[in-house]
Design a protein around this motif. Structure first.
Motif, PDB file in Angstrom:
ATOM      1  N   ARG B  71      12.345 -10.538  54.526  1.00  0.00           N
ATOM      2  CA  ARG B  71      13.680 -10.960  54.984  1.00  0.00           C
ATOM      3  C   ARG B  71      14.397 -11.777  53.908  1.00  0.00           C
ATOM      4  N   ALA B  72      13.639 -12.567  53.158  1.00  0.00           N
ATOM      5  CA  ALA B  72      14.250 -13.351  52.073  1.00  0.00           C
ATOM      6  C   ALA B  72      14.818 -12.397  51.020  1.00  0.00           C
ATOM      7  N   GLN B  74      15.587  -9.111  51.420  1.00  0.00           N
ATOM      8  CA  GLN B  74      16.697  -8.307  51.958  1.00  0.00           C
ATOM      9  C   GLN B  74      17.926  -9.169  52.230  1.00  0.00           C
ATOM     10  N   GLY B  75      17.698 -10.410  52.595  1.00  0.00           N
ATOM     11  CA  GLY B  75      18.821 -11.318  52.838  1.00  0.00           C
ATOM     12  C   GLY B  75      19.700 -11.448  51.608  1.00  0.00           C
ATOM     13  N   SER B 110      20.081 -15.539  53.288  1.00  0.00           N
ATOM     14  CA  SER B 110      18.707 -15.049  53.448  1.00  0.00           C
ATOM     15  C   SER B 110      17.877 -16.061  54.247  1.00  0.00           C
ATOM     16  N   LYS B 113      18.598 -15.537  57.866  1.00  0.00           N
ATOM     17  CA  LYS B 113      17.926 -14.333  58.385  1.00  0.00           C
ATOM     18  C   LYS B 113      16.419 -14.571  58.534  1.00  0.00           C
ATOM     19  N   CYS B 148       9.552 -17.086  50.124  1.00  0.00           N
ATOM     20  CA  CYS B 148      11.003 -16.962  49.938  1.00  0.00           C
ATOM     21  C   CYS B 148      11.324 -16.822  48.448  1.00  0.00           C
ATOM     22  N   TRP B 152      13.299 -13.803  46.809  1.00  0.00           N
ATOM     23  CA  TRP B 152      14.563 -13.943  46.068  1.00  0.00           C
ATOM     24  C   TRP B 152      14.447 -13.315  44.676  1.00  0.00           C
ATOM     25  N   GLY B 155      14.767  -9.756  45.131  1.00  0.00           N
ATOM     26  CA  GLY B 155      16.161  -9.494  45.482  1.00  0.00           C
ATOM     27  C   GLY B 155      17.065  -9.503  44.253  1.00  0.00           C
TER      28      GLY B 155
END
Lengths: 239, 263
Positions: B71-72, B74-75, B110, B113, B148, B152, B155
């Motif tokens: 989620r981190a 994709q956020g 993120s 989320k 996270c 990131w 990401g």
């Protein structure tokens, strides 16, 4: 008149292709500068360089005496942009879209300004509707409302009246002229509509193959090229 | 760095989610399905004679923590894609918004989320399977921070790929994190991996987090060197991915590709 924007020897090369070559001009306070040129002349590249979306290969841009893009954020607080080709997110309502940008431009009274602009552009009744319900003309008006949120000192407009009804296009032109005359906003406008450029521009810059072919007031250009109108000039320059 | 501009980018995402049932569903749907699936598997394994507590704890704990990383990541990258899909990137990038402010806003989105997904999963794990993720104690916070940070970093690499290759690279926003799933030891100890993959796992920060999680669940203590390695690796990857993104962003400005993304 005070110089508000100075572009000096601006060039942009993509691979082996020079999209802009040695472009120089100044923009004065309260002036409307029309940019004319055929497709591929470099109009969009010039606007993109002026917005910091494309870095020039050579030359310099100074807004309000500040080098750009070095002072990008500071400069862009006083500049705004609208294009017929760049819309706003469709899933958000008109009010929500403007509110996001009002915060980006750090407006003091965002709701008041948004109401004022929505009323000015005849979109007040639609403020709670999603942006996807707008026609292309209404979308352009919303983009213009966004562009006026921060009361910019310089407004960059790419084909702002393309796709608008004649009546709304006329109103938009009047609005741009009143912005220039009453609020001293400087405007750079690109358009394929020669009569529009002729009607509203104080000066015209003609681009061809990335180079400045002509720059001056309408009268100066017509005189030096012995043309009857901008359309005539356009064909004389083989644009 | 201006907080108002950061708030504006977050607000745009809040408006987007408030008006989109499918997007909201996406935040909860997969975590719920995953959790129920793995929860029932642990019950099945327990019936087969395996001792339930470690399995349930390992699987459910691993799943909840893995979703934090996912989620981190994709956020950050999907929020960037949302701006591309909406053709909003140009309007954002010609505003006074700084690239650093944009990145901070994406990280905040993120975190929101992650918080939602974590909340749903830990609630369901407790309600349906009696698993309390908070029994990881203070270590949970450090595990979450590390996951996270790795999310990131992935990401930012995804965003760099999208800026460089265009929208064709958007599949990475969903796929890239899963490349690290087998070598992160989410559901099994790294020692079961073949030698080559075990070596790869040594440079994956998440592998130390999941080893640490199992250690805390089993022994109620943690070898701090595991967290140390995860922190150092994350620091390296996060700095590297930031440098990569800023370099690619600069190149995109030179190549003039930003106005064309999403066309």
């Amino acid at each position: 008149m005070d110089t508000i924007l100075e572009v000096k020897n601006l060039s942009k090369k993509f691979g082996a292709f020079w999209a802009l070559k040695d472009v120089s001009f100044t923009l004065y306070e309260g002036e409307i500068l029309g940019i004319l040129g055929p497709n591929g002349a470099g109009k969009t590249t010039l606007i993109n360089c002026l917005l910091g979306l494309v870095l020039p290969t050579e030359g310099r841009i100074n807004y309000f005496g500040l080098p750009f893009p070095k002072y990008r954020s500071k400069v862009l607080e006083k500049v705004n942009f609208a294009s017929n080709y760049v819309g706003l997110p469709l899933s958000l309502t008109l009010e929500e879209n403007l509110l996001v940008y009002a915060h980006l431009y750090r407006l003091k009274n965002p709701k008041e300004k948004i109401s004022e602009l929505l009323k000015l552009f005849g979109l007040w009744e639609k403020r709670k509707l999603r942006t996807r319900t707008l026609s292309s003309g209404q979308m352009m008006r919303l983009c213009l409302a966004k562009a006026l949120l921060n009361e910019p000192r310089i407004l960059l407009l790419d084909e702002p009246t393309a796709g608008l009804d004649p009546e709304i296009a006329r109103d938009t032109r009047s609005l741009l002229q009143s912005l220039s005359h009453e609020k001293n906003t400087s405007i750079i406008i690109t358009s394929h509509n020669l009569s529009e450029i002729e009607r509203i521009s104080d000066r015209v810059l003609v681009l061809q193959k990335g180079q400045v072919k002509a720059l001056g007031t309408k009268e100066e250009l017509l005189k030096s090229f012995e043309a009857k109108s901008l359309e005539d000039l356009y064909f004389r320059l083989n644009l | 760095m201006n907080p108002r501009r950061i708030y504006a980018v977050i607000l745009r995402q809040v408006f987007l989610y408030r008006r989109s049932f499918t997007r909201v569903l996406d935040v909860f749907y997969w975590p719920t399905v995953d959790l129920l699936l793995w929860g029932f598997i642990t019950i099945y394994l327990a019936r087969g004679g395996a001792s339930l507590p470690p399995y349930a704890s390992f699987f459910l704990g691993g799943l909840i923590l893995w979703n934090i990383l996912l989620r981190a990541q994709q956020g950050v990258s999907v929020s960037f894609l949302e701006d591309i899909w909406a053709r909003n990137l140009i309007n954002l990038f010609v505003s006074p918004l700084k690239i650093s402010e944009y990145l901070v806003a994406l990280v905040c989105i993120s975190l929101i989320k992650v918080a939602f997904a974590f909340g749903v999963m830990s609630f369901l794990a407790s309600l349906c399977f009696g698993f309390q993720v908070f029994k990881l104690g203070f270590w949970l916070l450090l595990f979450v921070l590390n996951l996270c940070a790795m999310g990131w970093a992935i990401g930012l690499v995804t965003m760099s790929a999208i800026l460089w290759f265009g929208q064709e690279a958007e599949i990475l926003a969903w796929a890239l994190a899963f490349l690290f799933l087998p070598v992160s030891g989410v559901f099994y100890p790294v020692e079961v991996l073949p030698e080559g993959l075990r070596q790869v796992a040594t440079i994956v920060p998440a592998s130390y987090v999941f080893e640490g999680m199992r250690e805390v669940l089993l022994a109620k203590s943690l070898n701090l060197s595991l967290l140390q390695k995860a922190f150092l690796l994350n620091l390296f990857y996060l700095s590297g991915s930031l440098v990569l993104f800023l370099t690619v962003y600069r190149k995109a400005l030179e190549k003039g590709t930003i106005p064309k993304i999403g066309e």
